[in-house]
Design an enzyme around this catalytic site. Structure first.
Site, mmCIF file in Angstrom:
data_model
loop_
_atom_site.group_PDB
_atom_site.id
_atom_site.type_symbol
_atom_site.label_atom_id
_atom_site.label_comp_id
_atom_site.label_asym_id
_atom_site.label_seq_id
_atom_site.Cartn_x
_atom_site.Cartn_y
_atom_site.Cartn_z
ATOM 1 C CB CYS A 17 1.493 0.517 -5.818
ATOM 2 S SG CYS A 17 0.951 -0.158 -5.103
ATOM 3 C CB CYS A 35 0.923 -3.477 -5.726
ATOM 4 S SG CYS A 35 0.403 -1.480 -4.806
ATOM 5 C CG ASP A 36 3.259 -4.604 -8.400
ATOM 6 O OD1 ASP A 36 2.695 -5.085 -8.352
ATOM 7 O OD2 ASP A 36 3.329 -3.506 -9.604
#
Ligand code: NDP
Length: 317
Positions: free
Chosen positions: A140, A143-144
């Site tokens: 992701c 997300c990261d």
């Protein structure tokens, strides 16, 4: 021997942000929800390190910690949270029948499906090794990606998700190398063109991942192979992103609930969490192939619980 049939007003299947948010709303509305956590209590977020984009956490929070807090919030209003895996359903009648772990039978007035989706991985031992360590491998970028700002990353995949994520990374990272296993993209033309026209994205066609390389628990690069020439080379990077699709966890419902060609649950009425079966609602990634964020999952979880409440009220139970 099978146990006695249990009757519940609201059964929630799944324990990610969608399921727990549905539980918080359903329990506060006196629906006495029972929630089954499934194989991965806490869902996909338990494999994420730091969550920095969920509103209300100005300092960020780890994925597992956020899920423990959501669980605690659902428990505070007496949601009955249980371990268990739904193995069979029968949604043919007015009462929705659900079997847990092939034995326990539950008859629910309403069912909220919050079973989510699972990111696909390459399943290379080195990929799984760094994924489990919690740094260097991610499915992701939204997300990261931030943890790799100013660094070089590699992303595998050639669909719309991979293009979107590569473009997202290109705004954060100095360089993004995209590994495409065929000599063309699967993504829509406009998405493919966008990455092709981004100066700090390098696209390697006919290229497959052989191994994620690292030192002292940190990713340092990827060894790739050209599947036409057999040539191998190492690409330095600190982050390896996998964007080769997701599998929605919906197969158990397939005989009763309308799914799209990839297995995502179809909304019977766009803009509502209703499925084709009255009294069965869906929220989170099980029906969301596009956004897949914790906050959108939580939002639809709220909607599903409100609709379950309305359904029960309209039935006069
Ligand atoms: P897709 O299934 O569309 O694409 C998966 C990609 O991963 C393919 O290019 C595939 O390669 C590649 N792949 C699969 N397995 C491997 C492997 N083992 N090694 C290397 N590459 C691999 O998944 P997406 O998540 O990209 O998209 C899912 C759906 O969501 C699509 O319908 C898409 O259009 C939609 N979507 C739309 C968005 C938008 O419109 N903004 C954003 C994101 C998704 P190959 O092509 O060779 O099979």
């Amino acid at each position: 021997m099978s146990e006695e049939i249990e009757k519940v007003k609201c059964l929630i299947i799944g324990s990610g942000p969608a399921g727990y948010t549905a539980a918080i709303y359903a329990s506060r509305a006196n629906l006495n929800p029972v929630l089954y956590q499934g194989m991965q209590p806490g869902g996909q977020l338990t494999t994420t390190n730091e969550v920095e984009n969920f509103p209300g956490y100005p300092e960020g929070v780890t994925g597992p910690e956020m899920m423990m807090q959501l669980e605690a919030q659902a428990k505070r209003f007496d949601t009955d949270i249980r371990n268990g895996w739904v193995t069979k359903v029968d949604f043919s009648g007015d009462v929705h029948k659900v079997w847990v772990d092939d034995s326990k039978e539950i008859h629910a007035q309403t069912v909220i499906i919050a079973t989510g989706a699972s990111a696909k991985y390459l399943n290379l031992p080195s990929e799984q090794h760094y994924l489990k360590l919690g740094g260097g491998v991610s499915a992701c970028a939204v997300c990261d990606g931030f943890f790799y700002r100013g660094q070089e990353t590699v992303i595998v995949g050639a669909g719309d998700s991979a293009c979107e994520e590569a473009h997202y990374l290109s705004n954060i990272c100095t360089k993004v190398t995209m590994l495409v296993r065929r000599n063309e993209f699967r993504a829509s033309k406009i998405m493919a063109e966008r990455v092709q026209n981004t100066p700090n994205i390098e696209i390697l066609y006919n290229t497959e991942t052989e191994e994620i390389l690292g030192e002292n628990d940190l990713v340092t690069g990827v060894r790739v192979k050209n599947n036409q020439t057999g040539e191998t080379k190492e690409i330095p990077c600190t982050g390896f992103f996998v964007a080769i699709g997701h599998t929605p966890n919906t197969q158990v419902f397939a005989d009763y609930i309308d799914l799209d060609e990839q297995g995502y649950i179809k909304y019977a009425q766009p803009g509502t969490p209703k499925t084709n079966v009255a009294g069965v609602f869906v929220c989170g990634d099980a029906a969301d192939r596009t956004y897949r964020q914790a906050i959108t999952a939580a939002g639809t979880g709220c909607m599903a619980a409100l609709e379950a409440e309305r359904y029960i009220a309209a039935k006069g139970h």
